[in-house]
Design a protein around this motif. Structure first.
Motif, PDB file in Angstrom:
ATOM      1  N   ARG A  57      53.030 148.244  81.773  1.00 12.29           N
ATOM      2  CA  ARG A  57      53.332 149.683  81.866  1.00 12.29           C
ATOM      3  C   ARG A  57      53.206 150.176  83.302  1.00 12.29           C
ATOM      4  N   SER A  58      52.171 149.734  83.994  1.00  9.34           N
ATOM      5  CA  SER A  58      52.002 150.135  85.393  1.00  9.34           C
ATOM      6  C   SER A  58      53.096 149.509  86.263  1.00  9.34           C
ATOM      7  N   ALA A  59      53.372 148.229  86.034  1.00  8.64           N
ATOM      8  CA  ALA A  59      54.371 147.514  86.827  1.00  8.64           C
ATOM      9  C   ALA A  59      55.750 148.133  86.686  1.00  8.64           C
ATOM     10  N   ALA A  60      56.045 148.676  85.505  1.00 12.20           N
ATOM     11  CA  ALA A  60      57.360 149.277  85.274  1.00 12.20           C
ATOM     12  C   ALA A  60      57.583 150.526  86.119  1.00 12.20           C
ATOM     13  N   LEU A  61      56.518 151.105  86.644  1.00 14.79           N
ATOM     14  CA  LEU A  61      56.632 152.312  87.466  1.00 14.79           C
ATOM     15  C   LEU A  61      56.946 152.000  88.929  1.00 14.79           C
ATOM     16  N   VAL A  62      56.896 150.725  89.307  1.00  6.62           N
ATOM     17  CA  VAL A  62      57.186 150.333  90.689  1.00  6.62           C
ATOM     18  C   VAL A  62      58.693 150.386  90.920  1.00  6.62           C
ATOM     19  N   PRO A  63      59.153 151.077  91.966  1.00 10.69           N
ATOM     20  CA  PRO A  63      60.589 151.118  92.247  1.00 10.69           C
ATOM     21  C   PRO A  63      61.168 149.711  92.410  1.00 10.69           C
ATOM     22  N   ALA A  64      62.406 149.522  91.975  1.00 11.61           N
ATOM     23  CA  ALA A  64      63.044 148.202  91.995  1.00 11.61           C
ATOM     24  C   ALA A  64      63.051 147.589  93.390  1.00 11.61           C
ATOM     25  N   ARG A  65      63.262 148.430  94.421  1.00 12.98           N
ATOM     26  CA  ARG A  65      63.353 147.904  95.784  1.00 12.98           C
ATOM     27  C   ARG A  65      62.036 147.244  96.218  1.00 12.98           C
ATOM     28  N   LYS A 146      49.319 166.312 102.515  1.00 15.22           N
ATOM     29  CA  LYS A 146      50.164 166.347 101.325  1.00 15.22           C
ATOM     30  C   LYS A 146      51.591 166.795 101.646  1.00 15.22           C
ATOM     31  N   ASP A 147      51.807 167.396 102.803  1.00 17.53           N
ATOM     32  CA  ASP A 147      53.171 167.752 103.211  1.00 17.53           C
ATOM     33  C   ASP A 147      54.032 166.513 103.430  1.00 17.53           C
ATOM     34  N   LYS A 148      53.391 165.414 103.845  1.00 17.57           N
ATOM     35  CA  LYS A 148      54.139 164.205 104.214  1.00 17.57           C
ATOM     36  C   LYS A 148      53.826 162.988 103.340  1.00 17.57           C
ATOM     37  N   TYR A 149      52.712 163.041 102.604  1.00 17.18           N
ATOM     38  CA  TYR A 149      52.274 161.857 101.876  1.00 17.18           C
ATOM     39  C   TYR A 149      51.878 162.202 100.441  1.00 17.18           C
ATOM     40  N   ASP A 150      51.958 161.185  99.580  1.00 11.78           N
ATOM     41  CA  ASP A 150      51.489 161.309  98.206  1.00 11.78           C
ATOM     42  C   ASP A 150      50.197 160.512  98.064  1.00 11.78           C
ATOM     43  N   PHE A 151      49.311 160.984  97.169  1.00 14.76           N
ATOM     44  CA  PHE A 151      47.979 160.398  97.039  1.00 14.76           C
ATOM     45  C   PHE A 151      47.627 160.076  95.582  1.00 14.76           C
ATOM     46  N   ALA A 152      46.965 158.934  95.398  1.00 12.13           N
ATOM     47  CA  ALA A 152      46.375 158.573  94.107  1.00 12.13           C
ATOM     48  C   ALA A 152      44.913 158.258  94.382  1.00 12.13           C
ATOM     49  N   THR A 153      44.016 159.082  93.883  1.00 19.24           N
ATOM     50  CA  THR A 153      42.604 159.006  94.275  1.00 19.24           C
ATOM     51  C   THR A 153      41.879 157.810  93.663  1.00 19.24           C
ATOM     52  N   ARG A 271      54.140 157.195 101.477  1.00 17.92           N
ATOM     53  CA  ARG A 271      55.068 158.196 102.010  1.00 17.92           C
ATOM     54  C   ARG A 271      55.572 159.087 100.877  1.00 17.92           C
ATOM     55  N   LYS A 272      55.647 160.400 101.125  1.00 17.33           N
ATOM     56  CA  LYS A 272      56.053 161.345 100.096  1.00 17.33           C
ATOM     57  C   LYS A 272      57.457 161.007  99.607  1.00 17.33           C
ATOM     58  N   GLY A 273      57.593 160.975  98.308  1.00 18.52           N
ATOM     59  CA  GLY A 273      58.890 160.682  97.729  1.00 18.52           C
ATOM     60  C   GLY A 273      59.240 159.212  97.673  1.00 18.52           C
ATOM     61  N   SER A 274      58.296 158.319  97.988  1.00 15.83           N
ATOM     62  CA  SER A 274      58.578 156.883  97.970  1.00 15.83           C
ATOM     63  C   SER A 274      58.717 156.343  96.551  1.00 15.83           C
ATOM     64  N   GLY A 275      58.241 157.122  95.579  1.00 15.67           N
ATOM     65  CA  GLY A 275      58.319 156.687  94.197  1.00 15.67           C
ATOM     66  C   GLY A 275      57.199 155.777  93.768  1.00 15.67           C
ATOM     67  N   LEU A 276      56.200 155.584  94.626  1.00 12.25           N
ATOM     68  CA  LEU A 276      55.139 154.620  94.337  1.00 12.25           C
ATOM     69  C   LEU A 276      53.842 155.242  93.813  1.00 12.25           C
ATOM     70  N   VAL A 277      53.638 156.522  94.019  1.00  9.66           N
ATOM     71  CA  VAL A 277      52.327 157.101  93.727  1.00  9.66           C
ATOM     72  C   VAL A 277      51.963 157.020  92.239  1.00  9.66           C
ATOM     73  N   LYS A 278      52.944 157.164  91.352  1.00 14.46           N
ATOM     74  CA  LYS A 278      52.647 157.078  89.919  1.00 14.46           C
ATOM     75  C   LYS A 278      52.202 155.659  89.541  1.00 14.46           C
TER      76      LYS A 278
END
Length: 322
Positions: A57-65, A146-153, A271-278
Motif C-alpha cells: 500500500r505504501s509502495a503504490a503511492l510512490v510516483p512511477a518515475r 512549507k512554501d517550497k517543500y512538503d513534510f512527513a513528520t 520538493r513541493k509537488g514531487s508526489g512523494l510526501v504521501k
C-alpha cells in the motif's frame, strides 16, 4: 587528508573506558556510552540496522518515475553530528538515527536507499534541483519552508542549551541569555529562536546576545571549554550525546524547536509537488505501527522524541517577522 569522526573523537576525549571494540583496525565494531542512564551506542561500521519489509500500500503511492529507478536518493548532513548522522569508526560508513529511519522508509517502499552527505544549504539545493528525492537531516517544519517543500513528520524537535559543567546557569528564555556569548548553527530554527530572544532582550533594555558561528562542532566545543563562549544552542539529540559521552558539559535548558507556543517536529523533506510526501508518511506510519520505529529510536537513545503519527505538513515554526 584523514577524517576522524566526531563520535570517535568524543569517545577518546571521554576516556578509553567508554569505548569497547571487537577485532582490530579502523573497521572494528565499537560502542560508546551515552551517559549513566542511556544506552550504549554502536559507532562501528557493522550497524545491524533494524530493517523494514515492503508494504504494497505504501509502495503504490510512490510516483512511477521514482519507482522505476529502484532507489531513493536521500540527502543527509555531511557534518558529523551524532547521534543524528555521522561517520562510523572506519571514517567512511554513514550511520545515525537519520540513516536508520531513512533506510526503514526506503525498505517499506521497496526501494534501495542511496545516501548523499551534503552541507545544510546543499540539502535544499539538492531537493530544488531534483538531485534528491528526500532529505532526512533533522529538518524542522516551518511555515516558510512549507512554501517550497512538503513534510512527513517522524520525530519531535527538541533543542538544548549546552554549557560548561558546573556553570550554574539555567536557561528558560530571553532574560537568561541576555549579554551571553552563544554559538548556534546558521540558518537553523534554533538560530531564529536565539535571535528573537536577543531582540526581546534589547527591547527590555537588557544586553543583546553575542551570537557566534563556527564551521565545525569540534571548534564549538573548544570554544566552550576555553570560555570563549558561554553556551551552544543546538539539536537536543546531539547536545545530549555530547554531554553523555564527553562528560565535561551539561544541559542548561531544553526547548521546543517550534518556539514557545508550538511543539516543533522533524520531518522527511521533499520538493513541493514531487508526489512523494504521501508515500513517506504512509511508510513512516507503517513502521511506527509495527514497532520497528520504536526500536530505532531506542538504539540511539531518542525514545523521548517519538511521535505516534506521521503528519503531512503540520503547523510549523512561524514565519520570521519583519
Amino acid at each position: 587528508m584523514i577524517r576522524r569522526t566526531l563520535a570517535a573523537a568524543l569517545a577518546l576525549a571521554a576516556g578509553s573506558a567508554l569505548l569497547t571494540g571487537c577485532g582490530s583496525g579502523d573497521t572494528a565494531s565499537a560502542e560508546v556510552s551515552s551517559g549513566n542512564h542511556g544506552p550504549k551506542i554502536n559507532i562501528g561500521p557493522e550497524q545491524h540496522r533494524v530493517r523494514g519489509t515492503r508494504d504494497p500500500r505504501s509502495a503504490a503511492l510512490v510516483p512511477a518515475r521514482v519507482r522505476e529507478t529502484g532507489e531513493l536518493r536521500i540527502g543527509v548532513g555531511a557534518e558529523s553530528s551524532p547521534p543524528l548522522s555521522f561517520y562510523a569508526t572506519d571514517d567512511k560508513t554513514l550511520i545515525g538515527v537519520e540513516e536508520d529511519l531513512a533506510t526503514l522508509v526506503a525498505d517499506t517502499l521497496g526501494l534501495k536507499p542511496h545516501f548523499e552527505p551534503l552541507s545544510w544549504e546543499n540539502l535544499f539545493v539538492g531537493l530544488d534541483s531534483g538531485k534528491l528525492d528526500a532529505v532526512f537531516g533533522n529538518v524542522t517544519v516551518t511555515e516558510e519552508r512549507k512554501d517550497k517543500y512538503d513534510f512527513a513528520t517522524y520525530r519531535l524537535d527538541q533543542l538544548g542549551m549546552e554549557v560548561k559543567k558546573g556553570a550554574g546557569w539555567k536557561v528558560r528564555g530571553a532574560r537568561d541569555v541576555a549579554g551571553k556569548t552563544i554559538a548556534v548553527g546558521s540558518g537553523t530554527n534554533q538560530e531564529k529562536i536565539l535571535l528573537d530572544w536577543s531582540k526581546e532582550d534589547e527591547k527590555a533594555g537588557r544586553k543583546p546576545v553575542d551570537v557566534k558561528y563556527f564551521q565545525k562542532p569540534s571548534d564549538v566545543y573548544l570554544a566552550l571549554q576555553s570560555g570563549r563562549i558561554d553556551g551552544y544552542f543546538g539539536p537536543d539529540p546531539s547536545v545530549a550525546y555530547h554531554v553523555g559521552v564527553a562528560g565535561r558539559t551539561e544541559i542548561a535548558g531544553i526547548f521546543s524547536g517550534g518556539g514557545a507556543h508550538l511543539q516543533g517536529e522533524i520531518a522527511a523533506t521533499t520538493r513541493k509537488g514531487s508526489g512523494l510526501v504521501k508515500a513517506y508518511a504512509a511508510a513512516l506510519q507503517k513502521v511506527i505501527d509495527d514497532g520497528r520505529y520504536a526500536k530505532v529510536l531506542a538504539r540511539w537513545g531518542l525514545t523521548a522524541e517519538a511521535v505516534a503519527t506521521s503528519r503531512i505538513n503540520p503547523p510549523g515554526l512561524p514565519r520570521t517577522s519583519d
